[in-house]
Scaffold this motif. Structure first.
Motif, PDB file in Angstrom:
ATOM      1  N   CYS A  19       0.866  -1.185   0.000  1.00  0.00           N
ATOM      2  CA  CYS A  19       0.000   0.000   0.000  1.00  0.00           C
ATOM      3  C   CYS A  19       0.906   1.239   0.000  1.00  0.00           C
ATOM      4  O   CYS A  19       2.123   1.123   0.036  1.00  0.00           O
ATOM      5  N   ARG A  20       0.314   2.389  -0.003  1.00  0.00           N
ATOM      6  CA  ARG A  20       1.099   3.633  -0.019  1.00  0.00           C
ATOM      7  C   ARG A  20       1.906   3.816   1.265  1.00  0.00           C
ATOM      8  O   ARG A  20       3.010   4.326   1.240  1.00  0.00           O
ATOM      9  N   LYS A  21       1.343   3.430   2.388  1.00  0.00           N
ATOM     10  CA  LYS A  21       2.009   3.601   3.680  1.00  0.00           C
ATOM     11  C   LYS A  21       2.995   2.450   3.901  1.00  0.00           C
ATOM     12  O   LYS A  21       2.607   1.290   3.819  1.00  0.00           O
ATOM     13  N   PRO A  22       4.275   2.751   4.159  1.00  0.00           N
ATOM     14  CA  PRO A  22       5.272   1.696   4.348  1.00  0.00           C
ATOM     15  C   PRO A  22       4.866   0.697   5.437  1.00  0.00           C
ATOM     16  O   PRO A  22       4.379   1.082   6.496  1.00  0.00           O
ATOM     17  N   GLY A  23       5.061  -0.573   5.123  1.00  0.00           N
ATOM     18  CA  GLY A  23       4.745  -1.630   6.072  1.00  0.00           C
ATOM     19  C   GLY A  23       3.340  -2.167   5.938  1.00  0.00           C
ATOM     20  O   GLY A  23       3.005  -3.189   6.541  1.00  0.00           O
ATOM     21  N   ASN A  24       2.494  -1.503   5.150  1.00  0.00           N
ATOM     22  CA  ASN A  24       1.123  -1.935   4.943  1.00  0.00           C
ATOM     23  C   ASN A  24       0.995  -2.629   3.589  1.00  0.00           C
ATOM     24  O   ASN A  24       1.518  -2.152   2.583  1.00  0.00           O
ATOM     25  N   PHE A  25       0.265  -3.749   3.609  1.00  0.00           N
ATOM     26  CA  PHE A  25       0.066  -4.544   2.400  1.00  0.00           C
ATOM     27  C   PHE A  25      -1.386  -4.978   2.322  1.00  0.00           C
ATOM     28  O   PHE A  25      -2.110  -4.938   3.318  1.00  0.00           O
ATOM     29  N   MET A  26      -1.794  -5.396   1.119  1.00  0.00           N
ATOM     30  CA  MET A  26      -3.146  -5.908   0.936  1.00  0.00           C
ATOM     31  C   MET A  26      -3.107  -7.017  -0.108  1.00  0.00           C
ATOM     32  O   MET A  26      -2.133  -7.149  -0.850  1.00  0.00           O
ATOM     33  N   TRP A  27      -4.169  -7.795  -0.145  1.00  0.00           N
ATOM     34  CA  TRP A  27      -4.271  -8.833  -1.166  1.00  0.00           C
ATOM     35  C   TRP A  27      -4.677  -8.179  -2.471  1.00  0.00           C
ATOM     36  O   TRP A  27      -5.539  -7.300  -2.486  1.00  0.00           O
ATOM     37  N   PRO A  28      -4.059  -8.560  -3.587  1.00  0.00           N
ATOM     38  CA  PRO A  28      -4.419  -7.960  -4.880  1.00  0.00           C
ATOM     39  C   PRO A  28      -5.811  -8.395  -5.333  1.00  0.00           C
ATOM     40  O   PRO A  28      -6.362  -9.380  -4.819  1.00  0.00           O
ATOM     41  N   ALA A  29      -6.372  -7.678  -6.290  1.00  0.00           N
ATOM     42  CA  ALA A  29      -7.708  -7.997  -6.813  1.00  0.00           C
ATOM     43  C   ALA A  29      -7.738  -9.417  -7.376  1.00  0.00           C
ATOM     44  O   ALA A  29      -8.686 -10.159  -7.148  1.00  0.00           O
ATOM     45  N   GLY A  30      -6.705  -9.791  -8.094  1.00  0.00           N
ATOM     46  CA  GLY A  30      -6.569 -11.157  -8.601  1.00  0.00           C
ATOM     47  C   GLY A  30      -5.424 -11.832  -7.866  1.00  0.00           C
ATOM     48  O   GLY A  30      -4.402 -11.213  -7.585  1.00  0.00           O
ATOM     49  N   LYS A  31      -5.581 -13.088  -7.517  1.00  0.00           N
ATOM     50  CA  LYS A  31      -4.526 -13.781  -6.776  1.00  0.00           C
ATOM     51  C   LYS A  31      -3.213 -13.767  -7.546  1.00  0.00           C
ATOM     52  O   LYS A  31      -3.191 -13.922  -8.761  1.00  0.00           O
ATOM     53  N   ASP A  32      -2.130 -13.572  -6.809  1.00  0.00           N
ATOM     54  CA  ASP A  32      -0.777 -13.628  -7.367  1.00  0.00           C
ATOM     55  C   ASP A  32      -0.079 -14.806  -6.704  1.00  0.00           C
ATOM     56  O   ASP A  32       0.589 -14.661  -5.685  1.00  0.00           O
ATOM     57  N   VAL A  33      -0.273 -15.987  -7.261  1.00  0.00           N
ATOM     58  CA  VAL A  33       0.298 -17.219  -6.713  1.00  0.00           C
ATOM     59  C   VAL A  33       1.401 -17.693  -7.650  1.00  0.00           C
ATOM     60  O   VAL A  33       1.191 -17.800  -8.856  1.00  0.00           O
ATOM     61  N   GLN A  34       2.580 -17.944  -7.063  1.00  0.00           N
ATOM     62  CA  GLN A  34       3.723 -18.373  -7.864  1.00  0.00           C
ATOM     63  C   GLN A  34       4.484 -19.483  -7.143  1.00  0.00           C
ATOM     64  O   GLN A  34       4.455 -19.568  -5.919  1.00  0.00           O
ATOM     65  N   GLU A  35       5.178 -20.283  -7.924  1.00  0.00           N
ATOM     66  CA  GLU A  35       6.053 -21.316  -7.377  1.00  0.00           C
ATOM     67  C   GLU A  35       7.451 -20.717  -7.264  1.00  0.00           C
ATOM     68  O   GLU A  35       7.969 -20.158  -8.225  1.00  0.00           O
ATOM     69  N   VAL A  36       8.046 -20.773  -6.070  1.00  0.00           N
ATOM     70  CA  VAL A  36       9.369 -20.191  -5.842  1.00  0.00           C
ATOM     71  C   VAL A  36      10.288 -21.190  -5.152  1.00  0.00           C
ATOM     72  O   VAL A  36       9.824 -22.126  -4.497  1.00  0.00           O
ATOM     73  N   GLU A  37      11.566 -20.957  -5.292  1.00  0.00           N
ATOM     74  CA  GLU A  37      12.541 -21.753  -4.565  1.00  0.00           C
ATOM     75  C   GLU A  37      12.557 -21.279  -3.120  1.00  0.00           C
ATOM     76  O   GLU A  37      12.449 -20.076  -2.849  1.00  0.00           O
ATOM     77  N   LYS A  38      12.691 -22.206  -2.197  1.00  0.00           N
ATOM     78  CA  LYS A  38      12.613 -21.869  -0.775  1.00  0.00           C
ATOM     79  C   LYS A  38      13.703 -20.907  -0.321  1.00  0.00           C
ATOM     80  O   LYS A  38      13.523 -20.184   0.650  1.00  0.00           O
ATOM     81  N   GLN A  39      14.822 -20.853  -1.039  1.00  0.00           N
ATOM     82  CA  GLN A  39      15.888 -19.924  -0.657  1.00  0.00           C
ATOM     83  C   GLN A  39      15.421 -18.474  -0.733  1.00  0.00           C
ATOM     84  O   GLN A  39      16.031 -17.592  -0.141  1.00  0.00           O
ATOM     85  N   PHE A  40      14.335 -18.216  -1.474  1.00  0.00           N
ATOM     86  CA  PHE A  40      13.835 -16.856  -1.613  1.00  0.00           C
ATOM     87  C   PHE A  40      12.728 -16.513  -0.617  1.00  0.00           C
ATOM     88  O   PHE A  40      12.198 -15.405  -0.649  1.00  0.00           O
ATOM     89  N   VAL A  41      12.375 -17.438   0.247  1.00  0.00           N
ATOM     90  CA  VAL A  41      11.424 -17.144   1.324  1.00  0.00           C
ATOM     91  C   VAL A  41      12.229 -16.459   2.423  1.00  0.00           C
ATOM     92  O   VAL A  41      13.157 -17.043   2.983  1.00  0.00           O
ATOM     93  N   LEU A  42      11.884 -15.206   2.734  1.00  0.00           N
ATOM     94  CA  LEU A  42      12.693 -14.414   3.654  1.00  0.00           C
ATOM     95  C   LEU A  42      12.599 -14.871   5.104  1.00  0.00           C
ATOM     96  O   LEU A  42      13.582 -14.874   5.823  1.00  0.00           O
ATOM     97  N   ARG A  43      11.412 -15.223   5.544  1.00  0.00           N
ATOM     98  CA  ARG A  43      11.237 -15.590   6.942  1.00  0.00           C
ATOM     99  C   ARG A  43       9.959 -16.389   7.090  1.00  0.00           C
ATOM    100  O   ARG A  43       9.006 -16.188   6.365  1.00  0.00           O
ATOM    101  N   LYS A  44       9.947 -17.284   8.067  1.00  0.00           N
ATOM    102  CA  LYS A  44       8.714 -18.016   8.340  1.00  0.00           C
ATOM    103  C   LYS A  44       8.144 -17.550   9.671  1.00  0.00           C
ATOM    104  O   LYS A  44       8.845 -16.988  10.506  1.00  0.00           O
ATOM    105  N   GLY A  45       6.855 -17.756   9.827  1.00  0.00           N
ATOM    106  CA  GLY A  45       6.188 -17.392  11.076  1.00  0.00           C
ATOM    107  C   GLY A  45       5.795 -15.934  11.188  1.00  0.00           C
ATOM    108  O   GLY A  45       5.488 -15.460  12.277  1.00  0.00           O
ATOM    109  N   LEU A  46       5.786 -15.193  10.089  1.00  0.00           N
ATOM    110  CA  LEU A  46       5.365 -13.782  10.135  1.00  0.00           C
ATOM    111  C   LEU A  46       3.856 -13.703  10.266  1.00  0.00           C
ATOM    112  O   LEU A  46       3.125 -14.325   9.503  1.00  0.00           O
ATOM    113  N   LEU A  47       3.413 -12.925  11.212  1.00  0.00           N
ATOM    114  CA  LEU A  47       1.975 -12.715  11.394  1.00  0.00           C
ATOM    115  C   LEU A  47       1.694 -11.220  11.348  1.00  0.00           C
ATOM    116  O   LEU A  47       1.985 -10.500  12.297  1.00  0.00           O
ATOM    117  N   PRO A  48       1.158 -10.735  10.237  1.00  0.00           N
ATOM    118  CA  PRO A  48       0.865  -9.303  10.144  1.00  0.00           C
ATOM    119  C   PRO A  48      -0.331  -8.940  11.015  1.00  0.00           C
ATOM    120  O   PRO A  48      -1.159  -9.779  11.357  1.00  0.00           O
TER     121      PRO A  48
END
Length: 78
Positions: A19-48
């Motif tokens: 979103c415009r305000k840093p640290g704020n995010f939202m789900w896009p109008a259409g899902k953005d689902v992708q297959e990625v390598e696990k090395q690119f997952v920054l952190r697990k257990g994040l709860l916004p």
């Protein structure tokens, strides 16, 4: 958000958009689902934190995560 571990090195990820305000995010109008390598997952257990009726979400560790993302980006972009 990792939705499924596909193998020892890949996962399915459902991405949010900033979103415009840093640290704020939202789900896009259409899902953005992708297959990625696990090395690119920054952190697990994040709860916004929900900011607006499940429309906007705030990541309190945004600055730290953004710095980590920028380090990854420098290493892997060509």
């Amino acid at each position: 958000m990792v939705t499924k571990c596909l193998s020892t090195n890949k996962a399915t990820v459902n991405f949010m958009v900033p979103c415009r305000k840093p640290g704020n995010f939202m789900w896009p109008a259409g899902k953005d689902v992708q297959e990625v390598e696990k090395q690119f997952v920054l952190r697990k257990g994040l709860l916004p934190e929900c900011m607006n009726s499940e429309r906007q979400w705030f990541f309190k560790d945004y600055i730290e995560l953004n710095e980590l993302y920028n380090k990854y980006k420098e290493c892997f972009s060509t």
